[in-house]
Design a protein around this motif. Sequence first.
Motif, short mmCIF file in Angstrom:
data_model
loop_
_atom_site.label_atom_id
_atom_site.label_comp_id
_atom_site.label_asym_id
_atom_site.label_seq_id
_atom_site.Cartn_x
_atom_site.Cartn_y
_atom_site.Cartn_z
N THR A 1 0.84 -1.20 0.00
CA THR A 1 0.00 0.00 0.00
C THR A 1 0.88 1.26 0.00
OG1 THR A 1 -1.74 -1.17 1.19
CG2 THR A 1 -1.82 1.24 1.25
N ALA A 2 1.94 1.24 0.79
CA ALA A 2 2.85 2.38 0.85
C ALA A 2 3.53 2.58 -0.50
CB ALA A 2 3.89 2.18 1.95
N ASN A 3 3.93 1.48 -1.15
CA ASN A 3 4.57 1.59 -2.47
C ASN A 3 3.62 2.19 -3.49
OD1 ASN A 3 7.13 0.70 -1.85
ND2 ASN A 3 6.66 -1.44 -2.24
N GLU A 4 2.35 1.77 -3.43
CA GLU A 4 1.35 2.35 -4.34
C GLU A 4 1.18 3.84 -4.08
OE1 GLU A 4 -2.23 0.07 -3.84
OE2 GLU A 4 -1.30 -1.76 -4.59
N GLY A 5 1.14 4.21 -2.80
CA GLY A 5 1.02 5.63 -2.44
C GLY A 5 2.22 6.43 -2.92
#
Length: 112
Positions: free
Chosen positions: A32-36
């Motif tokens: 999720t952090a990578n997508e953000g």
Amino acid sequence: MISTLQEKAEQSTKTIRSSADKMQSTRSNMSTANEGLSTIQNSAIEIHKLNTSIASATEEQLAVSDEISSNLSNIKSLSSDMNIAINQLAPVVRDLQNNVDDLNAAIKHIRT
């Protein structure tokens, strides 16, 4: 002793399962952090493109403003030059008008 070993084995199994669950949760959070971060990066790239476009448009507007300013200065200078020329011509026009009046008087005198 066997029951203690079984308890320890069961406790170890629970700890391993808990660690596995936490690792899975951490992987999910990292995804999720990578997508953000990817979204933020794409937004930063888009902002950079827009800033470049705005800077280019600003430079073009500055060039046009400079040209307009230069043209207005030229118009002011030409207007001033024309005003001086008109003021210099005024006495000449008066003299010509006096000469025309004198010629008309002379012609009128000759005809009579």
